[in-house]
Design an enzyme around this catalytic site. Sequence first.
Site, short mmCIF file in Angstrom:
data_model
loop_
_atom_site.label_atom_id
_atom_site.label_comp_id
_atom_site.label_asym_id
_atom_site.label_seq_id
_atom_site.Cartn_x
_atom_site.Cartn_y
_atom_site.Cartn_z
N CYS A 154 -27.82 -16.13 39.67
CA CYS A 154 -28.09 -15.99 38.24
C CYS A 154 -29.61 -15.87 38.09
O CYS A 154 -30.28 -15.39 38.99
CB CYS A 154 -27.47 -17.13 37.43
N ARG A 155 -30.15 -16.30 36.97
CA ARG A 155 -31.59 -16.14 36.77
C ARG A 155 -32.39 -17.15 37.58
O ARG A 155 -33.32 -16.79 38.29
CB ARG A 155 -31.93 -16.25 35.28
#
Length: 114
Positions: A66-67
């Site tokens: 993810c980020r």
Amino acid sequence: MNFGPLPSVDATAVPSEGFVLDVREDDEWAAGHVEGALHIPMSDFVARFGELTEAAEDGRRVYVMCRVGGRSAQVTQYLVRQEIDAVNVDGGMQAWDGAGRPMVTDNGNPAFVL
């Protein structure tokens, strides 16, 4: 309930041919992603779980991204419970970008982490 330590790897340790699952939302994916990654936003994950099991049916390891690593940690934990060989990518796309790993966009614009 604790299932032991979450399996995780550094962004630099993901093999270039590794199977990356990107669980970020559509706008984040559009800004820049790992080439060849499977994109299933965390918000759609349960509904689209079959896409992942189909893509990973050969038993290969799934590198969840993810980020920064929070959402992917939750998804990794879920996958491990389903007996899928999944590892969380520590630091997510920010660490990937920081390590100078390649990113692409679908529209040819310069890739960045949103």
